[in-house]
Scaffold this motif. Structure first.
Motif, PDB file in Angstrom:
ATOM      1  N   LEU A 114       0.840  -1.195   0.000  1.00 55.92           N
ATOM      2  CA  LEU A 114       0.000   0.000   0.000  1.00 55.92           C
ATOM      3  C   LEU A 114       0.875   1.245   0.000  1.00 55.92           C
ATOM      4  O   LEU A 114       1.977   1.246   0.547  1.00 55.92           O
ATOM      5  CB  LEU A 114      -0.898   0.012   1.236  1.00 55.92           C
ATOM      6  N   THR A 115       0.395   2.308  -0.624  1.00 58.47           N
ATOM      7  CA  THR A 115       1.159   3.550  -0.635  1.00 58.47           C
ATOM      8  C   THR A 115       0.337   4.691  -0.057  1.00 58.47           C
ATOM      9  O   THR A 115      -0.828   4.885  -0.416  1.00 58.47           O
ATOM     10  CB  THR A 115       1.631   3.907  -2.051  1.00 58.47           C
ATOM     11  N   ASN A 116       0.935   5.426   0.865  1.00 55.58           N
ATOM     12  CA  ASN A 116       0.319   6.630   1.421  1.00 55.58           C
ATOM     13  C   ASN A 116       1.195   7.847   1.190  1.00 55.58           C
ATOM     14  O   ASN A 116       0.956   8.905   1.766  1.00 55.58           O
ATOM     15  CB  ASN A 116       0.092   6.448   2.931  1.00 55.58           C
ATOM     16  N   PHE A 117       2.207   7.665   0.345  1.00 58.45           N
ATOM     17  CA  PHE A 117       3.169   8.734   0.137  1.00 58.45           C
ATOM     18  C   PHE A 117       3.451   8.957  -1.345  1.00 58.45           C
ATOM     19  O   PHE A 117       3.372   8.029  -2.157  1.00 58.45           O
ATOM     20  CB  PHE A 117       4.506   8.403   0.827  1.00 58.45           C
ATOM     21  N   ILE A 118       3.772  10.198  -1.668  1.00 59.11           N
ATOM     22  CA  ILE A 118       4.393  10.534  -2.938  1.00 59.11           C
ATOM     23  C   ILE A 118       5.893  10.379  -2.729  1.00 59.11           C
ATOM     24  O   ILE A 118       6.440  10.831  -1.725  1.00 59.11           O
ATOM     25  CB  ILE A 118       4.080  11.978  -3.357  1.00 59.11           C
ATOM     26  N   VAL A 119       6.559   9.714  -3.650  1.00 58.12           N
ATOM     27  CA  VAL A 119       8.001   9.495  -3.533  1.00 58.12           C
ATOM     28  C   VAL A 119       8.714  10.370  -4.555  1.00 58.12           C
ATOM     29  O   VAL A 119       8.450  10.275  -5.754  1.00 58.12           O
ATOM     30  CB  VAL A 119       8.358   8.015  -3.755  1.00 58.12           C
ATOM     31  N   TYR A 120       9.594  11.215  -4.058  1.00 51.70           N
ATOM     32  CA  TYR A 120      10.337  12.135  -4.915  1.00 51.70           C
ATOM     33  C   TYR A 120      11.829  11.826  -4.813  1.00 51.70           C
ATOM     34  O   TYR A 120      12.394  11.832  -3.708  1.00 51.70           O
ATOM     35  CB  TYR A 120      10.078  13.583  -4.486  1.00 51.70           C
ATOM     36  N   ILE A 121      12.458  11.504  -5.931  1.00 52.51           N
ATOM     37  CA  ILE A 121      13.890  11.231  -5.947  1.00 52.51           C
ATOM     38  C   ILE A 121      14.620  12.568  -5.997  1.00 52.51           C
ATOM     39  O   ILE A 121      14.577  13.284  -6.995  1.00 52.51           O
ATOM     40  CB  ILE A 121      14.285  10.372  -7.155  1.00 52.51           C
ATOM     41  N   LYS A 122      15.270  12.906  -4.907  1.00 47.78           N
ATOM     42  CA  LYS A 122      15.984  14.180  -4.801  1.00 47.78           C
ATOM     43  C   LYS A 122      17.365  14.104  -5.437  1.00 47.78           C
ATOM     44  O   LYS A 122      17.827  15.055  -6.077  1.00 47.78           O
ATOM     45  CB  LYS A 122      16.096  14.579  -3.328  1.00 47.78           C
ATOM     46  N   SER A 123      18.034  12.961  -5.254  1.00 47.96           N
ATOM     47  CA  SER A 123      19.328  12.730  -5.885  1.00 47.96           C
ATOM     48  C   SER A 123      19.526  11.236  -6.044  1.00 47.96           C
ATOM     49  O   SER A 123      18.966  10.432  -5.287  1.00 47.96           O
ATOM     50  CB  SER A 123      20.464  13.329  -5.052  1.00 47.96           C
ATOM     51  N   GLY A 124      20.307  10.844  -7.045  1.00 49.36           N
ATOM     52  CA  GLY A 124      20.606   9.432  -7.219  1.00 49.36           C
ATOM     53  C   GLY A 124      19.950   8.810  -8.434  1.00 49.36           C
ATOM     54  O   GLY A 124      19.446   9.503  -9.330  1.00 49.36           O
ATOM     55  N   LEU A 125      19.936   7.485  -8.447  1.00 44.38           N
ATOM     56  CA  LEU A 125      19.448   6.707  -9.592  1.00 44.38           C
ATOM     57  C   LEU A 125      18.706   5.488  -9.077  1.00 44.38           C
ATOM     58  O   LEU A 125      19.154   4.821  -8.141  1.00 44.38           O
ATOM     59  CB  LEU A 125      20.638   6.282 -10.465  1.00 44.38           C
ATOM     60  N   VAL A 126      17.556   5.174  -9.701  1.00 50.66           N
ATOM     61  CA  VAL A 126      16.662   4.123  -9.207  1.00 50.66           C
ATOM     62  C   VAL A 126      16.213   3.244 -10.368  1.00 50.66           C
ATOM     63  O   VAL A 126      15.956   3.739 -11.461  1.00 50.66           O
ATOM     64  CB  VAL A 126      15.422   4.760  -8.529  1.00 50.66           C
ATOM     65  N   LYS A 127      16.120   1.942 -10.112  1.00 51.26           N
ATOM     66  CA  LYS A 127      15.524   1.053 -11.116  1.00 51.26           C
ATOM     67  C   LYS A 127      14.077   0.758 -10.716  1.00 51.26           C
ATOM     68  O   LYS A 127      13.767   0.533  -9.546  1.00 51.26           O
ATOM     69  CB  LYS A 127      16.313  -0.242 -11.277  1.00 51.26           C
ATOM     70  N   ILE A 128      13.187   0.786 -11.705  1.00 51.86           N
ATOM     71  CA  ILE A 128      11.776   0.461 -11.521  1.00 51.86           C
ATOM     72  C   ILE A 128      11.573  -0.938 -12.076  1.00 51.86           C
ATOM     73  O   ILE A 128      11.821  -1.177 -13.264  1.00 51.86           O
ATOM     74  CB  ILE A 128      10.868   1.464 -12.256  1.00 51.86           C
ATOM     75  N   HIS A 129      11.134  -1.879 -11.245  1.00 52.82           N
ATOM     76  CA  HIS A 129      11.083  -3.268 -11.697  1.00 52.82           C
ATOM     77  C   HIS A 129       9.849  -3.978 -11.165  1.00 52.82           C
ATOM     78  O   HIS A 129       9.286  -3.607 -10.123  1.00 52.82           O
ATOM     79  CB  HIS A 129      12.357  -4.014 -11.280  1.00 52.82           C
ATOM     80  N   THR A 130       9.436  -4.997 -11.882  1.00 55.97           N
ATOM     81  CA  THR A 130       8.295  -5.822 -11.494  1.00 55.97           C
ATOM     82  C   THR A 130       8.719  -7.280 -11.498  1.00 55.97           C
ATOM     83  O   THR A 130       9.594  -7.685 -12.265  1.00 55.97           O
ATOM     84  CB  THR A 130       7.103  -5.648 -12.455  1.00 55.97           C
ATOM     85  N   GLN A 131       8.079  -8.067 -10.647  1.00 61.23           N
ATOM     86  CA  GLN A 131       8.369  -9.492 -10.577  1.00 61.23           C
ATOM     87  C   GLN A 131       7.285 -10.256 -11.302  1.00 61.23           C
ATOM     88  O   GLN A 131       6.122 -10.255 -10.898  1.00 61.23           O
ATOM     89  CB  GLN A 131       8.448  -9.948  -9.115  1.00 61.23           C
ATOM     90  N   GLY A 132       7.643 -10.904 -12.400  1.00 65.08           N
ATOM     91  CA  GLY A 132       6.694 -11.707 -13.149  1.00 65.08           C
ATOM     92  C   GLY A 132       6.656 -13.130 -12.633  1.00 65.08           C
ATOM     93  O   GLY A 132       7.297 -13.467 -11.630  1.00 65.08           O
ATOM     94  N   PRO A 133       5.931 -14.017 -13.320  1.00 69.89           N
ATOM     95  CA  PRO A 133       5.816 -15.406 -12.863  1.00 69.89           C
ATOM     96  C   PRO A 133       7.130 -16.178 -12.909  1.00 69.89           C
ATOM     97  O   PRO A 133       7.323 -17.130 -12.150  1.00 69.89           O
ATOM     98  CB  PRO A 133       4.787 -16.002 -13.832  1.00 69.89           C
ATOM     99  N   SER A 134       8.058 -15.786 -13.800  1.00 68.45           N
ATOM    100  CA  SER A 134       9.298 -16.546 -13.938  1.00 68.45           C
ATOM    101  C   SER A 134      10.558 -15.721 -13.722  1.00 68.45           C
ATOM    102  O   SER A 134      11.591 -16.255 -13.334  1.00 68.45           O
ATOM    103  CB  SER A 134       9.363 -17.198 -15.330  1.00 68.45           C
TER     104      SER A 134
END
Length: 209
Positions: free
Chosen positions: A31-51
């Motif tokens: 669950l999310t109750n926050f807005i997430v703001y990247i102030k500095s740095g680098l992030v990967k956005i990823h999902t976990q599939g069935p395999s």
């Protein structure tokens, strides 16, 4: 776009957290109750599939995360993990949405940010889907050089497996193609350090797929 009172309200309802590479910022299906703001740095956005895992995007500062979840069903449909030392601001979503309601200019900027992110993801996924393996790797290397680091020399923040997850191919194919690019003097590899030596040929490989 926010006045001094609105900025003060935002600061009072946000917290700043520092993440080391590999630390999870957002977990899929939480669950999310926050807005997430990247102030500095680098992030990967990823999902976990069935395999296997699939890396959907690489997001660099400054940028928002979770905007779609905030305005959607309040569930994070992806995970976000720091690739480099990263500072993140967590903003209470009810305060953030309140500012959107009362400040049209701020709302417009947020909508533009969401739109740019959607278009970037759309074009990336279309480009990758239409390419063969060598074209995919050339495309990813050019993406890091031109969009992320703005330099033809950089330290790749992904492991070989993560690079495979981003390009949608196998780890073995990644190693073979990088080795070939290195031997053909299109790139120079030393550890995770990469230098693009022949950008024009890489662009041709990327465009022809």
């Amino acid at each position: 776009m926010l006045d001094s009172c609105q900025l003060e309200e935002l600061n009072e309802h946000s917290s700043q957290v520092f993440y080391q590479p590999g630390e999870v910022i957002i977990k899929q299906d939480s669950l999310t109750n926050f807005i997430v703001y990247i102030k500095s740095g680098l992030v990967k956005i990823h999902t976990q599939g069935p395999s296997r895992e699939r890396i959907m995007n690489i997001s660099k500062a400054p940028s928002y995360l979770c905007l779609h979840s905030t305005f959607g069903d309040k569930i994070n449909h992806f995970s976000a993990t720091a690739l480099e030392p990263t500072t993140v601001c967590f903003i209470e979503s009810n305060v953030f949405t309140g500012l959107i309601r009362e400040n049209g200019k701020f709302a417009f900027e947020v909508i533009q940010s969401m739109g740019r992110g959607e278009l970037q993801n759309f074009h990336y996924l279309i480009d990758i889907a239409q390419k063969q393996n060598m074209g995919r790797i050339a495309h990813v290397l050019l993406y890091f050089a031109k969009e992320i680091y703005i330099s033809n020399t950089f330290n790749l923040p992904l492991s070989r497996q993560e690079l495979a997850d981003l390009a949608g191919i196998t780890r073995e194919s990644i190693s073979r193609i990088l080795h070939k690019f290195h031997n053909d003097e299109l790139i120079y590899i030393e550890g995770r350090g990469i230098t693009l030596k022949n950008e024009s040929v890489l662009k041709e490989i990327s465009e022809k797929g």
